[in-house]
Scaffold this motif. Sequence first.
Motif, PDB file in Angstrom:
ATOM      1  N   ARG A 153      21.052  48.503 -13.941  1.00  0.00           N
ATOM      2  CA  ARG A 153      22.143  48.005 -13.102  1.00  0.00           C
ATOM      3  C   ARG A 153      21.998  46.507 -12.913  1.00  0.00           C
ATOM      4  O   ARG A 153      20.890  46.001 -12.757  1.00  0.00           O
ATOM      5  CB  ARG A 153      22.109  48.691 -11.739  1.00  0.00           C
ATOM      6  N   ALA A 154      23.131  45.819 -12.906  1.00  0.00           N
ATOM      7  CA  ALA A 154      23.132  44.374 -12.707  1.00  0.00           C
ATOM      8  C   ALA A 154      24.162  44.004 -11.654  1.00  0.00           C
ATOM      9  O   ALA A 154      25.186  44.685 -11.500  1.00  0.00           O
ATOM     10  CB  ALA A 154      23.439  43.655 -14.016  1.00  0.00           C
ATOM     11  N   LEU A 155      23.899  42.925 -10.956  1.00  0.00           N
ATOM     12  CA  LEU A 155      24.803  42.394  -9.948  1.00  0.00           C
ATOM     13  C   LEU A 155      25.411  41.101 -10.470  1.00  0.00           C
ATOM     14  O   LEU A 155      24.692  40.206 -10.916  1.00  0.00           O
ATOM     15  CB  LEU A 155      24.034  42.108  -8.654  1.00  0.00           C
ATOM     16  N   PHE A 156      26.741  41.016 -10.427  1.00  0.00           N
ATOM     17  CA  PHE A 156      27.443  39.781 -10.760  1.00  0.00           C
ATOM     18  C   PHE A 156      28.057  39.264  -9.463  1.00  0.00           C
ATOM     19  O   PHE A 156      29.127  39.679  -9.056  1.00  0.00           O
ATOM     20  CB  PHE A 156      28.507  40.041 -11.826  1.00  0.00           C
ATOM     21  N   PRO A 157      27.342  38.363  -8.764  1.00  0.00           N
ATOM     22  CA  PRO A 157      27.811  37.870  -7.461  1.00  0.00           C
ATOM     23  C   PRO A 157      28.597  36.576  -7.589  1.00  0.00           C
ATOM     24  O   PRO A 157      28.467  35.834  -8.562  1.00  0.00           O
ATOM     25  CB  PRO A 157      26.490  37.613  -6.731  1.00  0.00           C
TER      26      PRO A 157
ATOM     27  N   CYS B 296      20.499  43.129  -3.046  1.00  0.00           N
ATOM     28  CA  CYS B 296      19.768  43.747  -4.158  1.00  0.00           C
ATOM     29  C   CYS B 296      18.774  44.787  -3.655  1.00  0.00           C
ATOM     30  O   CYS B 296      18.683  45.886  -4.208  1.00  0.00           O
ATOM     31  CB  CYS B 296      19.061  42.683  -4.990  1.00  0.00           C
ATOM     32  N   ASP B 297      18.029  44.459  -2.599  1.00  0.00           N
ATOM     33  CA  ASP B 297      17.077  45.411  -2.012  1.00  0.00           C
ATOM     34  C   ASP B 297      17.786  46.671  -1.534  1.00  0.00           C
ATOM     35  O   ASP B 297      17.346  47.783  -1.794  1.00  0.00           O
ATOM     36  CB  ASP B 297      16.326  44.785  -0.832  1.00  0.00           C
ATOM     37  N   ARG B 298      18.908  46.479  -0.844  1.00  0.00           N
ATOM     38  CA  ARG B 298      19.649  47.609  -0.272  1.00  0.00           C
ATOM     39  C   ARG B 298      20.244  48.513  -1.350  1.00  0.00           C
ATOM     40  O   ARG B 298      20.315  49.724  -1.183  1.00  0.00           O
ATOM     41  CB  ARG B 298      20.759  47.081   0.637  1.00  0.00           C
ATOM     42  N   THR B 299      20.624  47.943  -2.488  1.00  0.00           N
ATOM     43  CA  THR B 299      21.296  48.711  -3.524  1.00  0.00           C
ATOM     44  C   THR B 299      20.402  49.069  -4.718  1.00  0.00           C
ATOM     45  O   THR B 299      20.845  49.768  -5.622  1.00  0.00           O
ATOM     46  CB  THR B 299      22.530  47.948  -4.040  1.00  0.00           C
ATOM     47  N   GLY B 300      19.166  48.571  -4.711  1.00  0.00           N
ATOM     48  CA  GLY B 300      18.251  48.883  -5.802  1.00  0.00           C
ATOM     49  C   GLY B 300      18.570  48.161  -7.105  1.00  0.00           C
ATOM     50  O   GLY B 300      18.252  48.654  -8.185  1.00  0.00           O
ATOM     51  N   ILE B 301      19.168  46.999  -7.011  1.00  0.00           N
ATOM     52  CA  ILE B 301      19.497  46.211  -8.203  1.00  0.00           C
ATOM     53  C   ILE B 301      18.423  45.156  -8.418  1.00  0.00           C
ATOM     54  O   ILE B 301      18.028  44.465  -7.490  1.00  0.00           O
ATOM     55  CB  ILE B 301      20.891  45.556  -8.050  1.00  0.00           C
ATOM     56  N   ASP B 302      17.960  45.047  -9.671  1.00  0.00           N
ATOM     57  CA  ASP B 302      16.868  44.119  -9.997  1.00  0.00           C
ATOM     58  C   ASP B 302      17.278  42.941 -10.874  1.00  0.00           C
ATOM     59  O   ASP B 302      16.457  42.096 -11.198  1.00  0.00           O
ATOM     60  CB  ASP B 302      15.741  44.869 -10.715  1.00  0.00           C
ATOM     61  N   VAL B 303      18.552  42.916 -11.307  1.00  0.00           N
ATOM     62  CA  VAL B 303      19.008  41.860 -12.215  1.00  0.00           C
ATOM     63  C   VAL B 303      20.311  41.275 -11.681  1.00  0.00           C
ATOM     64  O   VAL B 303      21.224  42.003 -11.308  1.00  0.00           O
ATOM     65  CB  VAL B 303      19.246  42.407 -13.643  1.00  0.00           C
ATOM     66  N   VAL B 304      20.374  39.949 -11.693  1.00  0.00           N
ATOM     67  CA  VAL B 304      21.576  39.229 -11.316  1.00  0.00           C
ATOM     68  C   VAL B 304      22.130  38.561 -12.570  1.00  0.00           C
ATOM     69  O   VAL B 304      21.376  37.984 -13.354  1.00  0.00           O
ATOM     70  CB  VAL B 304      21.265  38.160 -10.237  1.00  0.00           C
ATOM     71  N   VAL B 305      23.443  38.651 -12.757  1.00  0.00           N
ATOM     72  CA  VAL B 305      24.124  38.009 -13.882  1.00  0.00           C
ATOM     73  C   VAL B 305      24.825  36.768 -13.356  1.00  0.00           C
ATOM     74  O   VAL B 305      25.525  36.823 -12.336  1.00  0.00           O
ATOM     75  CB  VAL B 305      25.161  38.962 -14.518  1.00  0.00           C
ATOM     76  N   ARG B 306      24.634  35.664 -14.051  1.00  0.00           N
ATOM     77  CA  ARG B 306      25.314  34.422 -13.687  1.00  0.00           C
ATOM     78  C   ARG B 306      25.899  33.797 -14.946  1.00  0.00           C
ATOM     79  O   ARG B 306      25.232  33.717 -15.984  1.00  0.00           O
ATOM     80  CB  ARG B 306      24.343  33.422 -13.043  1.00  0.00           C
ATOM     81  N   GLY B 307      27.135  33.371 -14.857  1.00  0.00           N
ATOM     82  CA  GLY B 307      27.759  32.627 -15.941  1.00  0.00           C
ATOM     83  C   GLY B 307      27.456  31.154 -15.770  1.00  0.00           C
ATOM     84  O   GLY B 307      27.466  30.643 -14.651  1.00  0.00           O
ATOM     85  N   VAL B 308      27.179  30.485 -16.869  1.00  0.00           N
ATOM     86  CA  VAL B 308      26.902  29.045 -16.814  1.00  0.00           C
ATOM     87  C   VAL B 308      27.778  28.323 -17.839  1.00  0.00           C
ATOM     88  O   VAL B 308      27.893  28.744 -18.979  1.00  0.00           O
ATOM     89  CB  VAL B 308      25.407  28.718 -17.032  1.00  0.00           C
ATOM     90  N   ARG B 309      28.381  27.228 -17.376  1.00  0.00           N
ATOM     91  CA  ARG B 309      29.267  26.440 -18.235  1.00  0.00           C
ATOM     92  C   ARG B 309      28.526  25.311 -18.938  1.00  0.00           C
ATOM     93  O   ARG B 309      28.959  24.844 -19.986  1.00  0.00           O
ATOM     94  CB  ARG B 309      30.420  25.876 -17.417  1.00  0.00           C
TER      95      ARG B 309
END
Length: 142
Positions: free
Chosen positions: A2-6, A77-90
């Motif tokens: 699972r990944a988070l895209f914030p 992330c702690d609350r939802t058990g997500i260990d990866v964050v996705v970030r777009g970079v220009r």
Amino acid sequence: MRALFPGSFDPVTQGHEDILRRAALLFDEVVVCVMFNASKTGRFPVAERLERLRAAATDLGNVTVDSHTGGLLVDYCDRTGIDVVVRGVRGVADLEYEVPMARMNRELAGVETFFIAADPALSHISSTLVTTVSQQGRVPGC
């Protein structure tokens, strides 16, 4: 995995949609999350941003949409058990801004950051630029 895209997604742009679609190909599940940023004044209500993100993800079965208004990204992330964050970079400026946050997220909670380079055709688009142009009465196709 699972990944988070914030992001603030204020407004949601074609660049955001592109990163979301590409992340959805790479991860089992992507949670795209409207985050509250105390240093920014939102132009669009959170409910509208959430609806736009849902519309962008209607054909992506492994994407869910959420919001987080209290605490740090790592708290979510702690609350939802997500260990990866996705970030777009220009470009380099985005990396200079994002890398210290990525290091802090890793130090605080072991959360890793996965950077996706923006599509060159969309790399000129930013929410700030879209907002500025639209405030002058123009509607960019972003």
